[in-house]
Motif scaffolding. Structure first.
Motif, PDB file in Angstrom:
ATOM      1  N   THR A  86      79.550  96.635  20.610  1.00  0.00           N
ATOM      2  CA  THR A  86      78.759  96.442  21.692  1.00  0.00           C
ATOM      3  C   THR A  86      79.143  94.989  22.229  1.00  0.00           C
ATOM      4  O   THR A  86      78.911  94.177  21.168  1.00  0.00           O
ATOM      5  N   LEU A  87      79.567  94.547  23.540  1.00  0.00           N
ATOM      6  CA  LEU A  87      79.533  93.155  23.799  1.00  0.00           C
ATOM      7  C   LEU A  87      78.053  93.026  24.633  1.00  0.00           C
ATOM      8  O   LEU A  87      77.844  93.548  25.572  1.00  0.00           O
ATOM      9  N   LEU A  88      77.278  92.088  23.936  1.00  0.00           N
ATOM     10  CA  LEU A  88      75.968  91.847  24.685  1.00  0.00           C
ATOM     11  C   LEU A  88      75.886  90.243  24.961  1.00  0.00           C
ATOM     12  O   LEU A  88      76.128  89.561  24.233  1.00  0.00           O
ATOM     13  N   GLY A  89      75.368  90.016  25.978  1.00  0.00           N
ATOM     14  CA  GLY A  89      75.153  88.702  26.432  1.00  0.00           C
ATOM     15  C   GLY A  89      74.369  88.823  27.788  1.00  0.00           C
ATOM     16  O   GLY A  89      74.512  89.708  28.469  1.00  0.00           O
ATOM     17  N   PRO A  90      74.048  87.537  28.571  1.00  0.00           N
ATOM     18  CA  PRO A  90      73.131  87.555  29.529  1.00  0.00           C
ATOM     19  C   PRO A  90      74.250  87.745  30.715  1.00  0.00           C
ATOM     20  O   PRO A  90      75.408  87.749  30.374  1.00  0.00           O
ATOM     21  N   SER A  91      73.708  87.834  32.083  1.00  0.00           N
ATOM     22  CA  SER A  91      74.600  88.143  33.244  1.00  0.00           C
ATOM     23  C   SER A  91      75.421  86.819  33.393  1.00  0.00           C
ATOM     24  O   SER A  91      75.135  85.775  33.135  1.00  0.00           O
ATOM     25  N   GLY A  92      76.848  87.332  33.374  1.00  0.00           N
ATOM     26  CA  GLY A  92      77.745  85.984  33.916  1.00  0.00           C
ATOM     27  C   GLY A  92      78.451  85.477  32.661  1.00  0.00           C
ATOM     28  O   GLY A  92      79.210  84.642  32.789  1.00  0.00           O
ATOM     29  N   CYS A  93      78.200  86.224  31.498  1.00  0.00           N
ATOM     30  CA  CYS A  93      78.872  85.712  30.310  1.00  0.00           C
ATOM     31  C   CYS A  93      80.213  86.048  30.149  1.00  0.00           C
ATOM     32  O   CYS A  93      80.828  85.378  29.228  1.00  0.00           O
ATOM     33  N   GLY A  94      80.611  86.858  30.782  1.00  0.00           N
ATOM     34  CA  GLY A  94      82.195  87.443  30.670  1.00  0.00           C
ATOM     35  C   GLY A  94      82.319  89.069  30.029  1.00  0.00           C
ATOM     36  O   GLY A  94      83.314  89.115  29.722  1.00  0.00           O
ATOM     37  N   LYS A  95      81.293  89.493  30.188  1.00  0.00           N
ATOM     38  CA  LYS A  95      81.483  90.884  29.275  1.00  0.00           C
ATOM     39  C   LYS A  95      82.390  91.870  30.102  1.00  0.00           C
ATOM     40  O   LYS A  95      83.405  92.184  29.661  1.00  0.00           O
ATOM     41  N   THR A  96      82.011  91.866  31.500  1.00  0.00           N
ATOM     42  CA  THR A  96      82.910  92.557  32.160  1.00  0.00           C
ATOM     43  C   THR A  96      84.502  92.284  32.293  1.00  0.00           C
ATOM     44  O   THR A  96      85.344  92.860  32.117  1.00  0.00           O
ATOM     45  N   THR A  97      84.568  90.792  32.381  1.00  0.00           N
ATOM     46  CA  THR A  97      85.675  90.129  32.459  1.00  0.00           C
ATOM     47  C   THR A  97      86.405  90.710  31.175  1.00  0.00           C
ATOM     48  O   THR A  97      87.853  91.135  31.319  1.00  0.00           O
ATOM     49  N   LEU A  98      85.862  90.737  30.070  1.00  0.00           N
ATOM     50  CA  LEU A  98      86.753  90.816  28.957  1.00  0.00           C
ATOM     51  C   LEU A  98      87.123  92.478  28.654  1.00  0.00           C
ATOM     52  O   LEU A  98      88.298  92.867  28.119  1.00  0.00           O
ATOM     53  N   LEU A  99      86.204  93.177  29.138  1.00  0.00           N
ATOM     54  CA  LEU A  99      86.342  94.841  29.149  1.00  0.00           C
ATOM     55  C   LEU A  99      87.583  95.008  29.975  1.00  0.00           C
ATOM     56  O   LEU A  99      88.484  95.956  29.680  1.00  0.00           O
ATOM     57  N   ARG A 100      87.686  94.523  31.440  1.00  0.00           N
ATOM     58  CA  ARG A 100      88.552  94.505  32.179  1.00  0.00           C
ATOM     59  C   ARG A 100      90.049  94.168  31.643  1.00  0.00           C
ATOM     60  O   ARG A 100      90.867  94.763  32.165  1.00  0.00           O
ATOM     61  N   MET A 101      89.723  93.083  30.927  1.00  0.00           N
ATOM     62  CA  MET A 101      91.194  92.581  30.368  1.00  0.00           C
ATOM     63  C   MET A 101      91.937  93.594  29.342  1.00  0.00           C
ATOM     64  O   MET A 101      92.962  94.208  29.355  1.00  0.00           O
ATOM     65  N   ILE A 102      90.906  94.342  28.579  1.00  0.00           N
ATOM     66  CA  ILE A 102      91.126  95.512  27.623  1.00  0.00           C
ATOM     67  C   ILE A 102      91.981  96.666  28.520  1.00  0.00           C
ATOM     68  O   ILE A 102      92.768  97.243  28.043  1.00  0.00           O
ATOM     69  N   ALA A 103      91.027  97.089  29.513  1.00  0.00           N
ATOM     70  CA  ALA A 103      91.531  97.960  30.268  1.00  0.00           C
ATOM     71  C   ALA A 103      92.869  97.930  30.986  1.00  0.00           C
ATOM     72  O   ALA A 103      93.528  98.853  31.541  1.00  0.00           O
ATOM     73  N   GLY A 104      93.219  96.487  31.402  1.00  0.00           N
ATOM     74  CA  GLY A 104      94.299  96.215  32.044  1.00  0.00           C
ATOM     75  C   GLY A 104      94.041  95.917  33.369  1.00  0.00           C
ATOM     76  O   GLY A 104      94.928  96.090  34.496  1.00  0.00           O
ATOM     77  N   PHE A 105      92.987  95.650  34.032  1.00  0.00           N
ATOM     78  CA  PHE A 105      92.691  95.496  35.248  1.00  0.00           C
ATOM     79  C   PHE A 105      92.398  93.862  35.684  1.00  0.00           C
ATOM     80  O   PHE A 105      92.378  93.638  36.908  1.00  0.00           O
ATOM     81  N   ASN A 106      92.594  93.303  34.284  1.00  0.00           N
ATOM     82  CA  ASN A 106      92.696  91.935  34.783  1.00  0.00           C
ATOM     83  C   ASN A 106      93.670  91.015  34.195  1.00  0.00           C
ATOM     84  O   ASN A 106      94.248  91.546  33.151  1.00  0.00           O
ATOM     85  N   SER A 107      94.383  90.161  35.022  1.00  0.00           N
ATOM     86  CA  SER A 107      95.233  89.241  34.370  1.00  0.00           C
ATOM     87  C   SER A 107      94.875  88.704  33.032  1.00  0.00           C
ATOM     88  O   SER A 107      93.761  88.265  32.899  1.00  0.00           O
ATOM     89  N   ILE A 108      95.688  88.196  32.139  1.00  0.00           N
ATOM     90  CA  ILE A 108      95.586  87.763  30.708  1.00  0.00           C
ATOM     91  C   ILE A 108      96.232  86.351  30.843  1.00  0.00           C
ATOM     92  O   ILE A 108      97.465  86.137  31.136  1.00  0.00           O
ATOM     93  N   GLU A 109      95.305  85.046  30.911  1.00  0.00           N
ATOM     94  CA  GLU A 109      95.675  83.843  31.114  1.00  0.00           C
ATOM     95  C   GLU A 109      96.065  83.364  29.737  1.00  0.00           C
ATOM     96  O   GLU A 109      96.756  82.238  29.327  1.00  0.00           O
ATOM     97  N   GLY A 110      95.920  84.011  28.472  1.00  0.00           N
ATOM     98  CA  GLY A 110      96.182  83.493  27.266  1.00  0.00           C
ATOM     99  C   GLY A 110      95.610  84.582  25.976  1.00  0.00           C
ATOM    100  O   GLY A 110      94.619  85.178  26.507  1.00  0.00           O
ATOM    101  N   GLY A 111      96.075  84.547  24.978  1.00  0.00           N
ATOM    102  CA  GLY A 111      95.725  85.340  24.056  1.00  0.00           C
ATOM    103  C   GLY A 111      96.528  86.746  23.699  1.00  0.00           C
ATOM    104  O   GLY A 111      97.443  86.866  24.587  1.00  0.00           O
ATOM    105  N   GLU A 112      96.291  87.289  22.830  1.00  0.00           N
ATOM    106  CA  GLU A 112      97.035  88.469  22.643  1.00  0.00           C
ATOM    107  C   GLU A 112      95.896  89.783  22.297  1.00  0.00           C
ATOM    108  O   GLU A 112      94.990  89.596  21.691  1.00  0.00           O
ATOM    109  N   PHE A 113      96.267  90.943  22.932  1.00  0.00           N
ATOM    110  CA  PHE A 113      95.463  92.193  22.908  1.00  0.00           C
ATOM    111  C   PHE A 113      96.329  93.213  21.990  1.00  0.00           C
ATOM    112  O   PHE A 113      97.084  93.510  22.425  1.00  0.00           O
ATOM    113  N   TYR A 114      95.761  93.815  20.989  1.00  0.00           N
ATOM    114  CA  TYR A 114      96.368  94.756  20.251  1.00  0.00           C
ATOM    115  C   TYR A 114      95.676  96.075  20.249  1.00  0.00           C
ATOM    116  O   TYR A 114      94.549  96.014  19.925  1.00  0.00           O
ATOM    117  N   PHE A 115      96.445  97.235  20.301  1.00  0.00           N
ATOM    118  CA  PHE A 115      95.668  98.391  19.993  1.00  0.00           C
ATOM    119  C   PHE A 115      96.346  98.812  18.567  1.00  0.00           C
ATOM    120  O   PHE A 115      97.625  99.007  18.775  1.00  0.00           O
TER     121      PHE A 115
END
Ligand SMILES: Nc1ncnc2c1ncn2[C@@H]1O[C@H](COP(=O)(O)OP(=O)(O)OP(=O)(O)O)[C@@H](O)[C@H]1O
Ligand SMILES: [Mg+2]
Lengths: 354, 554
Positions: free
Chosen positions: A34-63
């Motif tokens: 679970t990603l837990l945090g207050p509103s605006g902390c970036g949870k949706t942003t991270l999830l959408r990066m995993i799903a491929g709906f956000n561009s990735i400005e840095g870092g690596e994602f592995y399955f």
């Protein structure tokens, strides 16, 4: 290939605004994370990066060991449950659930039984022929869930899937989700800002703030040993007291108590101590104060105690442990078990207890 | 670099190609032709290089600058009258249980979407020199003032265009939260005060938006002043047409200069309205839309009467023309009785013009729908750096009157490299460029309400983005596209000001044919063709209104 999700130093920028500042996670196969945090902390942003709906400005994602940074969203083999369900309004319930299977060119003969099975798992088989606008919120939620897991994705993502439901349904649905996840064993990443929900449902939790992971651990670790004051206050209720670490884990609490706490490293200087309301208890000696208010809550009584120094603390006392109720105005002493509290450096807010 | 590794190259994005296609279309058929006439306006047969001769001539001869004042007058006055008619009608229609509400609404739409010369033609039939009312009154020695010139044109335009004000205003009135008005009521305001202090400020931005559309439509109108202007009352679009026809050599230099002037006027009005509205924008979304006030008996009659009068009088031309088409004629005037001969005499002209109308408008529709879906998606969901520019290009057809675009095309496509004048293609292209905005606007408004995560859900389930677009997004956009496309279609069918300049006779559409017959004083055929045109438009609109449950907005 394993279905673990590994994220290394993920960075997300919206223009000049950095929404994720180097997030690293190691999510194990079959885990309910679970990603837990207050509103605006970036949870949706991270999830959408995993799903491929956000561009990735840095870092690596592995399955598993497969780098997926450049894999387009439709090829990631992820099931996703959206906050507002995002059910196709022009398709019936069963067509919605069959949609992903058809896209995967599953043979027709196989689609029907799989759809039925999925609908039965979320207990809406009787609604198969309905259109989404004829469903209640909870039923739509179940359609969204069935549609996401019926494709047997390697990873299941859920963005606050319960936030549009009423309190009772929320508790009911979270049990449905949890049982389903156990049964199917799909690696699941779940987003919520509800700490109670997170504690109830997760194998592990990452607590986020302002695009940074503050702590990652099991619900009990996070609750019992918060690594910083933010986590201590965000998860459950914590009382904070200014104190001074003198040497070797000797802590002076505002001149009223001297305790010895187990420390993981040496630190001397100003600090903050956090204690849960149920870790504080009334004693013969300790910090002195006056009961301001008491609330009887069934299995425990909640007190508000004002210390002589002026600070107010919340104290919970279980009804099974006591018979007498402290009245407002009563002079009391408060104490706690030194091994169960946390102490943080005042400046850096890093934990020193273990 | 990390960044380039994580983002796909621009040429892999289908939306890049969609936008490029749209830009190419607009560059080729709007920007280039319009630039041509700008250049043209500063040239003359008499001198080499650039010159201000054309503008000199325009501002020094009363014949020309008089038309400028005429144009302004027959745009401003109908706008004011339309506001006076449209706002009360909107108020009554949204607030009271007016009898026959749906019917008045439909009549308003029908008169707005009627052929551009119809009102003028019907008024000539009634009140013209040989008009039925005029001759009837003459028997009793009563003479009425002339309908030719300023008064007649203004009346006809106001009655045709008031529905813009009515629709824009009632849209805004329906979005006022009823608690706001109730609050004023509790504070003790009476109904009139409440209307002035609460309702008006909230709806004024919409009224001005409607007024702008009325102004631009009136300024661009070609059919009405052609018929009702006579010899002495010319407006700018009429001048452009005449000037181009009469100019020797056919460079259209002066016509180009006039076009520039008319476009500048519309641009100025557009900017004035936009800045005015942006300073006072009340964004409202009604949690509780205002409820209808139930009145009974005589009161109900009273609230219905004005609505009935306005919509009936503005719809009257369609009745008059249709009725007249069944009268005997002696070539240039109606002689009464009942006959089908006007229709029988049409012969092959009817079939060829009908075929042209449908071929051209339907071909244009295919492009309008496809480009409209793609373009509205690009504007709403893939705005990027060029989305704003796309949005601006869409305004162009509102700003550039049909006769000006016609001139642009004649000037540009009469010569190499691209010779298109006299072909059906150029008429179809003019339809696409001019009527696309209706579809794009309606589809965009619809798309904005649509949840973007539905598309993401489809992609997430394994359907590639472009396939998702056609399978889910475009499918869900259809109602919005449809209601816009119907308007595009009906206005294509009734298009006159641009196609009349582009048609070579062989390409005459029903509208051009009807108009030509009227101008030639061949009243029987004119009436019959107009009636066919009117009924065709009405049938399409009524079917569309039924299909969308009345959700067509102009
Ligand atoms: N498209 C965007 N453009 C600019 N900033 C954005 C965009 N999307 C999100 N942000 C910003 O990024 C930050 C993180 O947003 P995000 O949606 O990930 O928050 P969240 O943790 O999901 O919050 P919530 O619990 O409210 O859903 C916020 O400050 C938000 O304002
Ligand atoms: Mg979110």
């Amino acid at each position: 290939m394993s279905n673990a999700v590994i994220i290394k130093d993920a960075v997300k920028k919206y223009g000049d605004f950095v929404a994720l500042k180097g997030v690293s996670l190691d999510i194990k196969e079959g885990e309910f994370f679970t990603l837990l945090g207050p509103s605006g902390c970036g949870k949706t942003t991270l999830l959408r990066m995993i799903a491929g709906f956000n561009s990735i400005e840095g870092g690596e994602f592995y399955f598993g060991d497969r780098l997926i940074n450049t894999v387009p969203a439709h090829k990631r083999d992820i099931g996703m449950v959206f906050q507002n369900y995002a059910i196709f309004p022009h398709l019936t319930v069963e067509e919605n659930v069959a949609y992903g299977l058809k896209a995967r060119k599953v043979p027709k003969a196989e689609i029907e039984p799989r759809v039925r099975e999925a609908l039965e798992l979320v207990q809406i088989a009787h609604l198969a022929k309905r259109k989404p606008n004829e469903l209640s919120g909870g039923q739509q939620q179940r359609v969204a869930l069935a549609r996401a897991f019926v494709i047997e994705p390697s990873v299941l993502l859920m963005d606050e899937p319960l936030s549009n439901l009423d309190a009772k349904l929320r508790v009911q649905m979270r049990t449905v989700i949890k049982k389903l996840q156990r049964k199917l064993g799909i690696t699941t990443i779940y987003v919520t800002h509800d700490q109670e929900e997170a504690l109830a449902i997760s194998d592990r939790i990452a607590v986020m703030r302002d695009g940074v992971i503050m702590q990652c651990g099991t619900p009990t670790e996070i609750y019992a040993k918060p690594e910083n004051p933010f986590v201590a206050s965000f998860i459950g209720v914590s009382n904070f007291l200014d104190c001074n670490v003198e040497a070797d884990g000797i802590v002076d609490v505002q001149g009223e108590m001297r305790i010895q706490v187990p420390v993981s490293r040496n630190y001397v200087g100003p600090a903050r101590l956090s204690a849960r309301p149920e870790q504080l208890f009334f004693a013969e000696s300790g910090m002195s104060g006056e009961v301001q208010f008491s609330t009887f809550l069934g299995d425990f009584i909640e007190y508000e105690v004002k210390l002589d120094g002026g600070q107010s603390l919340i104290v919970n006392e279980y009804t099974k442990d006591t018979t007498d109720v402290h009245e407002p105005g009563e002079k009391v002493h408060l104490s706690f078990d030194p091994s169960r509290i946390s102490v943080y450096e005042a400046e850096s807010e890093e934990v020193i207890t273990c | 670099m990390l960044k380039s590794k994580n983002t796909m190259p621009f040429y892999m994005d289908p939306w890049f190609w969609v936008k490029l296609m749209v830009f190419v279309i607009f560059a080729l058929f709007l920007v280039w032709p319009f630039s041509s006439i700008i250049i043209n306006a500063f040239k003359s047969n008499k001198v080499d290089g650039f010159t201000l001769n054309n503008f000199d001539k325009f501002f020094n001869k009363k014949y020309y600058y008089g038309a400028l004042w005429n144009s302004v007058a027959v745009s401003v006055v109908p706008t004011i009258v339309a506001v006076i008619l449209g706002v009360p009608m909107a108020y009554l229609m949204t607030r009271y249980n007016v009898w026959g509400k749906k019917l008045w609404h439909i009549l308003a739409i029908l008169s707005l979407m009627s052929p551009p010369f119809l009102g003028a033609y019907a008024w000539i039939m009634l009140f013209g020199r040989a008009g039925s009312v005029t001759t009837f009154l003459a028997k009793y020695g009563i003479t009425i003032g002339t309908i030719y010139g300023f008064g007649g044109i203004s009346t006809v335009l106001a009655l045709k265009l008031y529905p813009y004000i009515y629709m824009y205003t009632s849209g805004a009135m329906e979005s006022i939260d009823s608690s706001l008005e109730e609050c004023a009521e509790n504070l003790g305001s009476d109904r009139l005060r409440r209307f002035v202090t609460v309702t008006m400020p909230v709806v004024t931005p919409s009224i001005t938006a409607g007024a702008l559309v009325v102004f631009m439509s009136a300024l661009a109108d070609f059919g009405t002043p052609m018929l009702l202007g006579g010899q002495d009352f010319r407006t700018l679009p009429v001048l452009i047409y005449n000037e181009y026809l009469s100019e020797t050599g056919g460079n259209g230099n002066l016509a180009s200069a006039i076009s520039i002037i008319i476009v500048i006027i519309t641009l100025v009005m557009l900017l004035v309205q936009k800045t005015w509205v942006s300073r006072r924008n009340y964004v409202m979304s009604a949690l509780r839309p205002p409820k209808e006030i139930e009145v009974h008996g005589f009161k109900r009659f009273l609230v219905t009467l004005p609505v009935f009068l306005i919509s009936f009088v503005s719809f009257l031309p369609q009745i008059v023309v249709c009725a007249s088409s069944f009268q005997h004629t002696n070539y240039s005037s109606f002689t009464g009785g009942f006959t089908f001969e006007n229709y029988q005499n049409l012969g092959s002209r009817l079939w060829s013009s009908l075929a042209n109308t449908f071929t051209y408008s339907l071909t244009a529709m295919v492009f309008i729908v496809i480009i409209g879906i793609l373009m509205s998606y690009a504007i709403v969901r893939r705005k990027g750096k060029t989305g704003g520019l796309l949005d601006m290009l869409l305004m162009a057809p509102y700003v550039i009157p049909g006769s000006v675009l016609g001139l642009c095309y004649i000037v540009t496509f009469n010569v190499k490299p691209l010779i298109l004048t006299g072909t059906a293609t150029i008429i179809i292209i003019s339809y696409i460029i001019r009527k696309l905005p209706y579809t794009v606007r309606s589809a965009s408004a619809f798309l904005m309400q649509m949840d973007p995560s539905v598309e993401e859900a489809s992609i997430n389930l394994g359907v590639p983005p472009m396939k998702t677009f056609w399978k889910v997004t475009a499918r869900l956009m259809l109602p919005g596209v449809f209601s816009g496309a119907i308007l595009s279609w009906v206005t294509c069918i009734n298009e006159l000001s641009c196609s009349i300049m582009l048609s070579s006779g062989r390409n005459n559409t029903l509208t051009i044919e009807a108009y030509t017959n009227i101008v030639r004083n061949s009243v029987g055929s004119g009436a019959a063709l107009s009636a066919i045109l009117t009924v065709t438009s009405a049938v399409i609109l009524i079917i569309a209104l039924r299909a969308t449950k009345g959700k067509i907005s102009v």
